[in-house]
Design a protein around this motif. Structure first.
Motif, short mmCIF file in Angstrom:
data_model
loop_
_atom_site.label_atom_id
_atom_site.label_comp_id
_atom_site.label_asym_id
_atom_site.label_seq_id
_atom_site.Cartn_x
_atom_site.Cartn_y
_atom_site.Cartn_z
N ARG A 60 0.50 -1.31 0.35
CA ARG A 60 0.18 -0.13 0.02
C ARG A 60 1.03 0.86 -0.16
NH1 ARG A 60 -3.30 2.26 -2.38
NH2 ARG A 60 -3.79 0.41 -3.09
N LEU A 61 2.00 1.06 0.72
CA LEU A 61 2.87 2.20 0.65
C LEU A 61 3.39 2.51 -0.58
CD1 LEU A 61 4.52 2.23 4.55
CD2 LEU A 61 2.70 3.67 3.99
N ASN A 73 1.44 4.39 -3.01
CA ASN A 73 0.81 5.53 -2.33
C ASN A 73 2.07 6.56 -3.48
OD1 ASN A 73 -1.98 4.74 -1.19
ND2 ASN A 73 -1.48 4.71 0.20
N ALA A 74 3.13 5.66 -2.80
CA ALA A 74 4.36 6.65 -3.61
C ALA A 74 4.21 6.14 -5.12
CB ALA A 74 5.68 6.11 -2.77
N ARG A 75 4.04 5.56 -5.30
CA ARG A 75 3.38 5.65 -7.22
C ARG A 75 2.23 6.27 -7.59
NH1 ARG A 75 4.46 -0.14 -6.16
NH2 ARG A 75 1.82 -0.18 -6.84
N GLU A 76 1.65 6.89 -7.27
CA GLU A 76 0.34 7.94 -7.04
C GLU A 76 1.03 8.75 -6.69
OE1 GLU A 76 -4.05 8.51 -8.19
OE2 GLU A 76 -2.46 6.98 -9.11
#
Length: 78
Positions: free
Chosen positions: A4-5, A8-11
């Motif tokens: 998930r982290l 989120n970083a990719r997004e």
């Protein structure tokens, strides 16, 4: 949790790149200095209009150039 982290970083990186691209597009669209920052949708609409105007201008110049060439050819035959 780690997945998930990472997602989120990719997004965040993707959205940052997209926002940078919109800022670059806004920078080449002519607009008044006191105008508010265009939304993404407004930016795309204005870009479409601007590209269409530039295309029309180029078409007119090309047609005008062809007419000039025809006139020069006609005059040279006299």
């Amino acid at each position: 949790m780690t997945r998930r982290l990472a997602a989120n970083a990719r997004e965040r990186r993707r959205m940052l790149a997209l926002n940078v691209a919109f800022d670059r597009l806004r920078s080449v669209i002519p607009m008044s200095k006191n105008q508010k920052k265009l939304s993404k949708s407004e930016t795309l609409q204005m870009a479409k209009i601007y590209i269409s105007m530039l295309s029309t201008l180029l078409q007119r110049r090309a047609n005008s150039s062809q007419e000039d060439d025809i006139e020069v050819d006609s005059l040279s035959k006299l």
